[in-house]
Design an enzyme around this catalytic site. Structure first.
Site, PDB file in Angstrom:
ATOM      1  N   GLY A   1      -3.513  -2.015  -2.637  1.00 28.35           N
ATOM      2  CA  GLY A   1      -1.929  -2.034  -2.800  1.00 28.35           C
ATOM      3  C   GLY A   1      -1.871  -2.266  -4.233  1.00 28.35           C
ATOM      4  O   GLY A   1      -2.242  -2.788  -5.158  1.00 28.35           O
TER       5      GLY A   1
ATOM      6  N   GLY B   1       0.895  -1.330   0.061  1.00 25.81           N
ATOM      7  CA  GLY B   1      -0.063   0.169  -0.002  1.00 25.81           C
ATOM      8  C   GLY B   1       0.794   1.486   0.135  1.00 25.81           C
ATOM      9  O   GLY B   1       2.159   1.235  -0.072  1.00 25.81           O
TER      10      GLY B   1
ATOM     11  N   TYR C   1      -4.555  -8.006  24.655  1.00 25.70           N
ATOM     12  CA  TYR C   1      -3.506  -8.913  24.304  1.00 25.70           C
ATOM     13  C   TYR C   1      -2.132  -8.484  25.363  1.00 25.70           C
ATOM     14  O   TYR C   1      -1.587  -9.380  26.051  1.00 25.70           O
ATOM     15  CB  TYR C   1      -2.822  -9.007  23.099  1.00 25.70           C
ATOM     16  CG  TYR C   1      -3.441 -10.232  22.313  1.00 25.70           C
ATOM     17  CD1 TYR C   1      -4.961 -10.302  22.033  1.00 25.70           C
ATOM     18  CD2 TYR C   1      -2.942 -11.507  22.003  1.00 25.70           C
ATOM     19  CE1 TYR C   1      -5.343 -11.189  21.388  1.00 25.70           C
ATOM     20  CE2 TYR C   1      -3.612 -12.652  21.435  1.00 25.70           C
ATOM     21  CZ  TYR C   1      -4.843 -12.343  20.970  1.00 25.70           C
ATOM     22  OH  TYR C   1      -5.495 -13.505  20.486  1.00 25.70           O
TER      23      TYR C   1
ATOM     24  N   TYR D   1     -14.826   1.555   9.190  1.00 26.46           N
ATOM     25  CA  TYR D   1     -13.404   1.848   9.521  1.00 26.46           C
ATOM     26  C   TYR D   1     -13.123   2.325  10.966  1.00 26.46           C
ATOM     27  O   TYR D   1     -12.109   2.032  11.544  1.00 26.46           O
ATOM     28  CB  TYR D   1     -13.119   2.988   8.550  1.00 26.46           C
ATOM     29  CG  TYR D   1     -11.588   3.262   8.245  1.00 26.46           C
ATOM     30  CD1 TYR D   1     -10.569   2.221   7.843  1.00 26.46           C
ATOM     31  CD2 TYR D   1     -11.035   4.686   8.901  1.00 26.46           C
ATOM     32  CE1 TYR D   1      -9.260   2.839   7.759  1.00 26.46           C
ATOM     33  CE2 TYR D   1      -9.887   4.871   8.988  1.00 26.46           C
ATOM     34  CZ  TYR D   1      -9.148   4.177   8.240  1.00 26.46           C
ATOM     35  OH  TYR D   1      -7.509   4.653   8.221  1.00 26.46           O
TER      36      TYR D   1
ATOM     37  N   LYS E   1       2.167 -13.285  19.681  1.00 31.07           N
ATOM     38  CA  LYS E   1       2.047 -14.022  20.871  1.00 31.07           C
ATOM     39  C   LYS E   1       3.152 -14.932  20.731  1.00 31.07           C
ATOM     40  O   LYS E   1       4.015 -15.561  21.524  1.00 31.07           O
ATOM     41  CB  LYS E   1       0.705 -14.550  21.212  1.00 31.07           C
ATOM     42  CG  LYS E   1       0.602 -15.065  22.633  1.00 31.07           C
ATOM     43  CD  LYS E   1      -0.875 -15.344  22.849  1.00 31.07           C
ATOM     44  CE  LYS E   1      -1.169 -16.698  23.446  1.00 31.07           C
ATOM     45  NZ  LYS E   1      -2.484 -17.403  23.212  1.00 31.07           N
TER      46      LYS E   1
ATOM     47  N   ARG F   1      -8.563  10.160  -2.339  1.00 34.54           N
ATOM     48  CA  ARG F   1      -8.406  10.972  -1.078  1.00 34.54           C
ATOM     49  C   ARG F   1      -8.028  12.197  -1.728  1.00 34.54           C
ATOM     50  O   ARG F   1      -7.914  12.444  -2.916  1.00 34.54           O
ATOM     51  CB  ARG F   1      -7.189  10.607  -0.519  1.00 34.54           C
ATOM     52  CG  ARG F   1      -7.365   9.643   0.675  1.00 34.54           C
ATOM     53  CD  ARG F   1      -6.465   8.814   1.576  1.00 34.54           C
ATOM     54  NE  ARG F   1      -5.815   7.766   0.831  1.00 34.54           N
ATOM     55  CZ  ARG F   1      -4.877   7.031   1.444  1.00 34.54           C
ATOM     56  NH1 ARG F   1      -4.508   7.233   2.738  1.00 34.54           N
ATOM     57  NH2 ARG F   1      -4.273   6.016   0.757  1.00 34.54           N
TER      58      ARG F   1
HETATM   59  P1  NAD Z   1      -3.555   1.813   1.359  1.00 30.69           P
HETATM   60  O1  NAD Z   1      -4.924   1.321   1.057  1.00 30.69           O
HETATM   61  O2  NAD Z   1      -2.609   2.348   0.371  1.00 30.69           O
HETATM   62  O3  NAD Z   1      -2.777   0.405   1.847  1.00 30.69           O
HETATM   63  C1  NAD Z   1      -3.361  -0.464   2.421  1.00 30.69           C
HETATM   64  C2  NAD Z   1      -2.788  -1.951   2.047  1.00 30.69           C
HETATM   65  O4  NAD Z   1      -3.293  -3.061   2.665  1.00 30.69           O
HETATM   66  C3  NAD Z   1      -2.845  -2.190   0.433  1.00 30.69           C
HETATM   67  O5  NAD Z   1      -1.667  -2.643   0.144  1.00 30.69           O
HETATM   68  C4  NAD Z   1      -4.146  -3.365   0.539  1.00 30.69           C
HETATM   69  O6  NAD Z   1      -4.068  -4.188  -0.679  1.00 30.69           O
HETATM   70  C5  NAD Z   1      -3.772  -4.091   1.870  1.00 30.69           C
HETATM   71  N1  NAD Z   1      -4.968  -4.551   2.356  1.00 30.69           N
HETATM   72  C6  NAD Z   1      -6.185  -4.333   2.640  1.00 30.69           C
HETATM   73  N2  NAD Z   1      -7.021  -5.293   3.317  1.00 30.69           N
HETATM   74  C7  NAD Z   1      -6.130  -6.273   3.325  1.00 30.69           C
HETATM   75  C8  NAD Z   1      -6.407  -7.715   3.795  1.00 30.69           C
HETATM   76  N3  NAD Z   1      -7.770  -8.116   4.145  1.00 30.69           N
HETATM   77  N4  NAD Z   1      -5.467  -8.532   3.749  1.00 30.69           N
HETATM   78  C9  NAD Z   1      -4.052  -8.104   3.426  1.00 30.69           C
HETATM   79  N5  NAD Z   1      -3.858  -6.843   2.786  1.00 30.69           N
HETATM   80  C10 NAD Z   1      -4.911  -6.017   2.982  1.00 30.69           C
HETATM   81  O7  NAD Z   1      -3.340   2.570   2.706  1.00 30.69           O
HETATM   82  P2  NAD Z   1      -2.523   3.490   3.309  1.00 30.69           P
HETATM   83  O8  NAD Z   1      -2.708   4.831   3.350  1.00 30.69           O
HETATM   84  O9  NAD Z   1      -1.178   2.940   2.940  1.00 30.69           O
HETATM   85  O10 NAD Z   1      -2.878   3.244   4.901  1.00 30.69           O
HETATM   86  C11 NAD Z   1      -2.046   2.149   5.749  1.00 30.69           C
HETATM   87  C12 NAD Z   1      -2.425   2.016   7.106  1.00 30.69           C
HETATM   88  O11 NAD Z   1      -2.321   3.357   7.469  1.00 30.69           O
HETATM   89  C13 NAD Z   1      -3.905   1.484   7.055  1.00 30.69           C
HETATM   90  O12 NAD Z   1      -4.093   0.438   8.315  1.00 30.69           O
HETATM   91  C14 NAD Z   1      -4.661   3.015   7.336  1.00 30.69           C
HETATM   92  O13 NAD Z   1      -5.786   2.523   8.182  1.00 30.69           O
HETATM   93  C15 NAD Z   1      -3.713   3.522   8.310  1.00 30.69           C
HETATM   94  N6  NAD Z   1      -3.844   4.951   8.164  1.00 30.69           N
HETATM   95  C16 NAD Z   1      -3.556   5.770   6.919  1.00 30.69           C
HETATM   96  C17 NAD Z   1      -3.726   7.088   6.909  1.00 30.69           C
HETATM   97  C18 NAD Z   1      -3.184   7.689   5.453  1.00 30.69           C
HETATM   98  O14 NAD Z   1      -3.790   9.027   5.464  1.00 30.69           O
HETATM   99  N7  NAD Z   1      -3.000   7.311   4.607  1.00 30.69           N
HETATM  100  C19 NAD Z   1      -4.300   7.692   8.261  1.00 30.69           C
HETATM  101  C20 NAD Z   1      -4.575   7.109   9.059  1.00 30.69           C
HETATM  102  C21 NAD Z   1      -4.297   5.608   9.236  1.00 30.69           C
HETATM  103  N1  UDP Z   2     -12.264  15.757  -0.039  1.00 33.14           N
HETATM  104  C1  UDP Z   2     -12.499  16.953  -0.928  1.00 33.14           C
HETATM  105  N2  UDP Z   2     -12.443  16.486  -2.402  1.00 33.14           N
HETATM  106  C2  UDP Z   2     -12.166  15.373  -2.669  1.00 33.14           C
HETATM  107  C3  UDP Z   2     -11.782  14.247  -1.743  1.00 33.14           C
HETATM  108  C4  UDP Z   2     -11.926  14.678  -0.424  1.00 33.14           C
HETATM  109  O1  UDP Z   2     -12.910  17.845  -0.679  1.00 33.14           O
HETATM  110  O2  UDP Z   2     -11.869  15.005  -3.864  1.00 33.14           O
HETATM  111  C5  UDP Z   2     -12.385  16.357   1.433  1.00 33.14           C
HETATM  112  C6  UDP Z   2     -13.282  15.245   2.194  1.00 33.14           C
HETATM  113  O3  UDP Z   2     -14.459  15.550   2.217  1.00 33.14           O
HETATM  114  C7  UDP Z   2     -12.498  15.537   3.721  1.00 33.14           C
HETATM  115  C8  UDP Z   2     -11.184  16.009   3.373  1.00 33.14           C
HETATM  116  O4  UDP Z   2     -11.241  16.268   2.000  1.00 33.14           O
HETATM  117  O5  UDP Z   2     -13.209  16.656   4.256  1.00 33.14           O
HETATM  118  C9  UDP Z   2     -10.164  14.963   3.497  1.00 33.14           C
HETATM  119  O6  UDP Z   2     -10.590  13.682   2.655  1.00 33.14           O
HETATM  120  P1  UDP Z   2      -9.633  12.430   2.489  1.00 33.14           P
HETATM  121  O7  UDP Z   2     -10.648  11.362   1.943  1.00 33.14           O
HETATM  122  O8  UDP Z   2      -8.411  12.516   2.010  1.00 33.14           O
HETATM  123  O9  UDP Z   2      -9.489  12.045   4.142  1.00 33.14           O
HETATM  124  P2  UDP Z   2     -10.257  11.768   5.566  1.00 33.14           P
HETATM  125  O10 UDP Z   2     -11.664  12.226   5.085  1.00 33.14           O
HETATM  126  O11 UDP Z   2     -10.297  10.406   5.744  1.00 33.14           O
HETATM  127  O12 UDP Z   2      -9.592  12.568   6.250  1.00 33.14           O
END
Ligand code: NAD
Ligand code: UDP
Length: 308
Positions: free
Chosen positions: A37, A11, A158, A144, A104, A185
């Site tokens: 991903g 990802g 745990y 989520y 664990k 996003r």
């Molecule tokens: P992403 O969607 O790009 O990456 C998630 C990855 O997990 C992908 O490669 C996807 O294929 C894999 N995946 C999803 N479900 C799966 C499953 N059941 N089994 C195996 N693999 C699985 O998201 P990201 O932005 O890289 O986020 C990574 C982590 O960080 C996530 O847990 C997300 O909740 C957390 N997070 C991200 C943000 C952000 O702004 N990017 C903010 C807060 C938390």
């Molecule tokens: N958003 C927006 N235009 C877009 C996509 C998202 O204005 O094309 C807004 C969305 O409603 C939110 C903020 O931007 O208020 C951040 O959205 P994102 O999906 O990136 O992350 P999250 O809502 O999970 O913080």
């Protein structure tokens, strides 16, 4: 050299993390089901003898011996996690349960990628780790938010019941190169729209705020947290520089020198009104704070999106 398992390693954040862990001399096992991903993001790592890819869904059990586990597997963008909300909840809850069992069994340290979404639509601003949040348990974002909250609960249980060595980090909005242009996003949408001369979509009136952290800063924080002894978290990781979504869209339009119009679309349900991390704990415990400001970070990200 440690043997490290990264779930969700293909990802956006995961591929940066795998690269940094490899560069630091570790052996990295990347586990991913490729729901969000992309294979191209790890394609160049496949020939590295210290990198192993396992295509697997963390909802199903698996046995991998390792010393550290970064549990990132979970779709992160609202359109993706709402696409199959039941699956999202299973990924968070059954996924972390399976990974905790591994931790664990092998006495591994496990880090859970939690989220600012555990604060919901926050009534406290900025958000610090003692705040319990204001989350709608039955809304479209709940699969989520509540999944991540339940995962934190399992981590703590745990730890208390089995003495598992845990680290919980609450990640705030992160952006940077290798985001999927179709992820939905705000950063990826606005940059792609600006570069393609399409309307830039701002949801609502754009007055809602977010605080955007560059991915390299975030990855450094994750690694510091994993390797810090005697801490469980939760610890916030994010950039406290807060801005409105409209301001972000205007900044992207300017930095891309785009002729696109900014247009306003309906605000999705339960979209948090404001969000800004209090990172005092990360500063004090990890000596961590973000170093890359939004303009530099966006410039790098825009350069990346020009190539996709
Ligand atoms: P992403 O969607 O790009 O990456 C998630 C990855 O997990 C992908 O490669 C996807 O294929 C894999 N995946 C999803 N479900 C799966 C499953 N059941 N089994 C195996 N693999 C699985 O998201 P990201 O932005 O890289 O986020 C990574 C982590 O960080 C996530 O847990 C997300 O909740 C957390 N997070 C991200 C943000 C952000 O702004 N990017 C903010 C807060 C938390
Ligand atoms: N958003 C927006 N235009 C877009 C996509 C998202 O204005 O094309 C807004 C969305 O409603 C939110 C903020 O931007 O208020 C951040 O959205 P994102 O999906 O990136 O992350 P999250 O809502 O999970 O913080």
């Amino acid at each position: 050299m440690k043997k490290i398992l990264v779930t969700g390693g293909a990802g956006f954040i995961g591929n940066h993390l795998c690269r940094k862990l490899l560069a630091d001399g570790n052996y990295v096992v990347c586990l991913d089901n490729f729901f969000t991903g992309l294979k191209k993001h790890i394609a160049d790592l496949l020939d590295n003898p210290k990198f192993k890819l396992i295509e697997h869904d963390i909802v199903d059990t698996i046995d991998i011996d390792c010393e550290q586990i970064y549990n990132l597997a979970c779709p992160a963008s609202p359109p993706h996690y709402q696409y199959d909300s039941v699956k999202t909840l299973k990924t968070s809850v059954l996924g972390i349960l399976n990974m905790l069992e591994l931790a664990k069994k092998y006495n591994a340290t496990i880090l859970q990628a939690s989220t600012s979404e555990v604060y919901g639509n926050p009534l406290q601003h900025p958000q610090n780790e003692t705040y319990w949040g204001n989350v709608n348990p039955i809304g479209v974002r709940s699969c989520y938010d509540e999944g991540k909250r339940a995962a934190e609960t399992l981590m703590m249980d745990y730890h208390r019941q089995h003495n598992t060595d845990i680290r919980i980090v609450r990640i705030f909005n992160t952006y940077g190169p290798n985001m999927d242009p179709k992820d939905g996003r705000v950063v990826s949408n606005c940059i792609m729209q600006a570069l393609n001369g399409e309307d830039i979509t701002v949801y609502g009136d754009g007055s809602q705020t977010r605080s955007f952290c560059y991915v390299d800063d975030l990855v450094n924080g994750l690694i510091l947290m994993m390797n810090k002894e005697g801490i469980t978290g939760p610890v916030n990781l994010g950039n406290p520089s807060e801005r409105t979504v409209l301001n972000l869209a205007e900044m992207i339009k300017k930095l891309t020198d785009s002729k696109s119009k900014i247009v306003f679309k309906p605000l999705p349900s339960d979209d948090p009104i404001k969000r800004k991390p209090d990172i005092t704990l990360a500063k004090n415990e990890l000596g961590w704070e973000p170093k890359i400001d939004i303009e530099d970070g966006l410039k790098n990200t825009i350069e990346y999106f020009k190539t996709v």
